[in-house]
Design an enzyme around this catalytic site. Structure first.
Site, short mmCIF file in Angstrom:
data_model
loop_
_atom_site.label_atom_id
_atom_site.label_comp_id
_atom_site.label_asym_id
_atom_site.label_seq_id
_atom_site.Cartn_x
_atom_site.Cartn_y
_atom_site.Cartn_z
N HIS A 11 -3.18 -33.27 18.45
CA HIS A 11 -1.95 -33.97 18.85
C HIS A 11 -0.93 -32.96 19.33
O HIS A 11 0.27 -33.23 19.32
CB HIS A 11 -1.43 -34.80 17.68
CG HIS A 11 -2.44 -35.82 17.24
ND1 HIS A 11 -2.53 -37.06 17.81
CD2 HIS A 11 -3.44 -35.74 16.33
CE1 HIS A 11 -3.54 -37.72 17.25
NE2 HIS A 11 -4.10 -36.94 16.35
N LYS B 112 0.84 -1.20 0.00
CA LYS B 112 0.00 0.00 0.00
C LYS B 112 0.88 1.26 0.00
O LYS B 112 0.66 2.18 -0.75
CB LYS B 112 -0.92 -0.05 1.23
CG LYS B 112 -2.00 0.99 1.22
CD LYS B 112 -2.99 0.76 2.34
CE LYS B 112 -3.87 1.99 2.48
NZ LYS B 112 -4.81 1.91 3.58
N GLU C 271 10.64 -4.81 4.44
CA GLU C 271 10.80 -6.20 3.99
C GLU C 271 10.46 -6.33 2.51
O GLU C 271 11.17 -6.98 1.73
CB GLU C 271 9.88 -7.14 4.80
CG GLU C 271 10.16 -7.18 6.29
CD GLU C 271 9.31 -6.19 7.08
OE1 GLU C 271 9.06 -5.07 6.57
OE2 GLU C 271 8.91 -6.52 8.20
N GLU D 130 -4.39 -7.13 14.99
CA GLU D 130 -3.89 -5.83 14.54
C GLU D 130 -5.03 -4.80 14.55
O GLU D 130 -4.80 -3.61 14.75
CB GLU D 130 -3.26 -5.93 13.13
CG GLU D 130 -2.34 -4.75 12.82
CD GLU D 130 -1.58 -4.87 11.50
OE1 GLU D 130 -2.22 -4.77 10.44
OE2 GLU D 130 -0.34 -5.03 11.53
N LYS E 238 9.54 -0.63 14.09
CA LYS E 238 10.15 -0.21 12.82
C LYS E 238 11.20 0.87 13.08
O LYS E 238 12.30 0.85 12.52
CB LYS E 238 9.09 0.37 11.88
CG LYS E 238 8.09 -0.64 11.34
CD LYS E 238 7.14 0.05 10.36
CE LYS E 238 5.97 -0.85 9.99
NZ LYS E 238 4.94 -0.18 9.19
N GLY F 257 -4.92 -2.32 4.82
CA GLY F 257 -4.17 -3.46 4.29
C GLY F 257 -4.83 -4.80 4.60
O GLY F 257 -5.03 -5.64 3.72
N ARG F 258 -5.19 -5.01 5.86
CA ARG F 258 -5.73 -6.32 6.25
C ARG F 258 -7.15 -6.56 5.76
O ARG F 258 -7.71 -7.63 5.99
CB ARG F 258 -5.62 -6.51 7.77
CG ARG F 258 -6.25 -5.43 8.60
CD ARG F 258 -5.86 -5.52 10.08
NE ARG F 258 -6.31 -4.37 10.83
CZ ARG F 258 -5.62 -3.24 10.96
NH1 ARG F 258 -4.44 -3.11 10.37
NH2 ARG F 258 -6.08 -2.24 11.69
O1 F6P Z 1 2.26 -4.49 9.88
C1 F6P Z 1 1.99 -3.17 9.63
C2 F6P Z 1 1.48 -2.94 8.26
O2 F6P Z 1 1.38 -1.58 8.11
C3 F6P Z 1 0.16 -3.65 7.95
O3 F6P Z 1 -0.96 -3.05 8.45
C4 F6P Z 1 0.21 -3.70 6.48
O4 F6P Z 1 -0.73 -4.58 5.97
C5 F6P Z 1 1.63 -4.14 6.27
O5 F6P Z 1 2.37 -3.43 7.25
C6 F6P Z 1 2.20 -3.94 4.90
O6 F6P Z 1 2.13 -2.62 4.49
P1 F6P Z 1 2.28 -2.21 2.96
O7 F6P Z 1 1.12 -2.80 2.23
O8 F6P Z 1 2.25 -0.72 2.96
O9 F6P Z 1 3.58 -2.74 2.47
#
Ligand code: F6P
Length: 533
Positions: A375, A197, A203, A344, A498, A258-259
């Site tokens: 199990h 987003k 990452e 979250e 972060k 995002g979620r």
């Molecule tokens: O974990 C934090 C967060 O901001 C989530 O809410 C989001 O889905 C994710 O990182 C990834 O963010 P982006 O889509 O901006 O890479």
């Protein structure tokens, strides 16, 4: 929340056995709801008819009705980010989108059509790789909300993968993850989709750079990234600077968190696996659940009843956890997906008005596919002091031809919820001891029982029913957020990690940084830098 506690105290609900509630012969029938291809049995919850009616009266006074209208009509319910939360609108017909979004609906519609064209073009082989080949694989790079939804849907809908494309998801920044994916891929037939987003997530950006270098080194052709890469993001300019062309960038909307974003162009990799027809069915299933949520009265409203039961267990009985137990291999990623959606969204302790809450919010969610869970941690659920409510999820029809396996799977699912409720008393155990067994063994075989559970049935895990399942939990989560008075749509809690991560990295790289860490963290950094401990 004080109301819930006092109701439990007044009714002495914590002293009764759930199984005794079944003296009411209509309970199993009345404590169930059918909607959008899902059947919910909540009769094994520790709640009486009277308590449920009180809870429903309480929630009506809270203005939930009004809030649902405000959410779905586009009020800025995400107050800390000054945003709307209109994810469910993405499942609605164009007319509804136009009513809520006005002109912006055209942009949304255009993006949906573009996504469908891309899916068609790629799956039919008209959109080719830089070497002119048909794509065989798709590598999706993203994390959090730009990952979990895609991952869970890809495995849930495995029997519906029909395009011939193998879709892989990459989230972790651990180099082992990216190496593992790249080993399996041929650069000249791999399409890459970066989903972020913000297009700043560390990452995702690092992994995208690694994959970009890998592709250029394997295919040193002019414009290979422009040709073989797509992105989904709100930050179109940033994506362009990364090297992608305009027509390969699908926008996201700031009013979709995002979620909650799988219904947007974030669903592109899913569509590339299941095709446009199934993707539309998936959205339609969610839409059916939206309609139910917005129209059914509270007494028969599945997301609202599940939300209320969650509060009853969390705030009334103080149960701190919720186990998610899908009896389905294809739903094995569902607990992980729900961890993000629920924890979250609602793992907060300040109200939307900035006031410190006097009650706890989201439970700790964990889970695993059945019967594997039996199990592992279910021993603790049956015999420890902790009471852990659970949601069992199972389909009447299996997604494979091994009917005997499916019967055993379902039998175990139903047996577990019964065992968690009934337990086994000392007297029962004693009466069952084989002659010659020592009496002391009896105490070890006692099962506490009285553990409340929901059971969710689907006829089969289809695009429609799975879409409805996701929408059900989305609505449940948002209703709970409203009742707990938190903003379910922000996630400030992820920021400090972060921020400190940047300082740690600076220290590791030897860059100037005055941040003062504890002696513990300084030692750990030192050990990492020296490679010794
Ligand atoms: O974990 C934090 C967060 O901001 C989530 O809410 C989001 O889905 C994710 O990182 C990834 O963010 P982006 O889509 O901006 O890479």
């Amino acid at each position: 929340m004080r109301f819930i506690k006092s109701l439990i105290r007044q009714q002495k609900s914590d002293q009764r056995k759930i199984s005794d509630l079944f003296d009411d012969s209509e309970r199993a029938k009345d404590f169930s709801i059918k909607a959008a291809g899902i059947f919910l049995d909540y009769s094994k919850q520790n709640i009486s008819r009277y308590e449920l009616s009180q809870l429903l009266a309480w929630v009506k006074n809270k203005g939930l009705d009004q809030w649902i209208k405000s959410l779905t009509s586009g009020d800025k319910v995400n107050v800390t980010e000054n945003r709307k939360a209109l994810h469910s609108l993405l499942r609605a017909p164009l007319k509804t989108k136009q009513e809520v979004l006005g002109k912006e609906a055209d942009e949304v519609d255009k993006t949906e059509k573009r996504m469908f064209e891309i899916i068609e073009g790629i799956t039919e082989g008209r959109i080719k790789s830089a070497t002119g080949e048909k794509y065989t694989d798709v590598l999706t790079i993203g994390i959090g909300g730009s990952y979990y939804g895609i991952k869970v849907a890809l495995s849930a809908l495995t029997p519906y993968h029909c395009t011939g494309l193998n879709v892989h998801v990459l989230a972790s920044v651990d180099g082992a993850a990216v190496e593992d994916k790249l080993k399996k891929l041929n650069a000249s037939t791999t399409l890459v989709v970066v989903i972020s987003k913000t297009f700043t997530t560390q990452e995702t950006m690092i992994n995208a750079q690694v994959v970009k270098r890998w592709m250029i080194s394997r295919l040193p052709l002019e414009g290979v990234i422009k040709q073989q890469w797509f992105a989904v993001s709100t930050a179109v300019e940033k994506v362009k600077s990364f090297g992608l062309q305009d027509s390969h960038i699908l926008p996201m909307w700031d009013w979709v968190g995002g979620r909650f974003s799988l219904w947007s162009a974030v669903g592109l990799p899913l569509g590339l696996a299941i095709g446009n027809k199934h993707f539309s069915e998936f959205k339609n299933g969610a839409y059916q659940m939206d309609q139910h949520f917005q129209q059914a009265d509270f007494e028969h409203n599945m997301p609202i009843i599940m939300a209320l039961i969650g509060l009853w267990n969390r705030n009334g009985f103080d149960f701190q956890n919720l186990a998610i137990l899908p009896y389905s291999h294809n739903l094995r990623s569902f607990p992980g997906y729900l961890q993000q959606l629920d924890m979250e969204s609602n793992g907060k302790s300040v109200s939307t008005d900035g006031i410190d809450l006097l009650w706890p919010t989201a439970p700790v969610i964990f889970g695993q596919e059945g019967t594997n869970s039996q199990h592992a941690f279910m021993q603790l659920m049956h015999q420890s002091k902790l009471i852990i409510p659970a949601d069992f999820i199972v389909a009447l029809q299996g997604s494979n031809h091994l009917e005997k396996n499916h019967k055993i799977l379902v039998a175990n699912c139903f047996a577990q919820s019964e065992a968690l409720m009934q337990g086994k008393s000392y007297e029962q155990v004693k009466s069952e001891l084989t002659p010659g067994s020592t009496l002391t063994l009896a105490v070890h075989k006692v099962m506490k029982g009285n553990t409340p559970t929901n059971t969710l049935l689907m006829k089969s895990i289809s695009p429609e029913s799975f879409g409805a399942l996701i929408a059900l939990y989305e609505h449940k989560t948002c209703v709970q957020g409203f009742l707990w008075q938190v903003n379910s749509f922000d996630q400030w809690g992820v920021e400090l990690g972060k921020e400190l991560g940047t300082h740690v990295l600076n220290k590791i790289k030897g860059s100037a940084d005055n941040f003062k860490f504890s002696a513990s963290t300084s030692n750990l950094i030192q050990m990492f830098v020296s490679g010794e401990f």
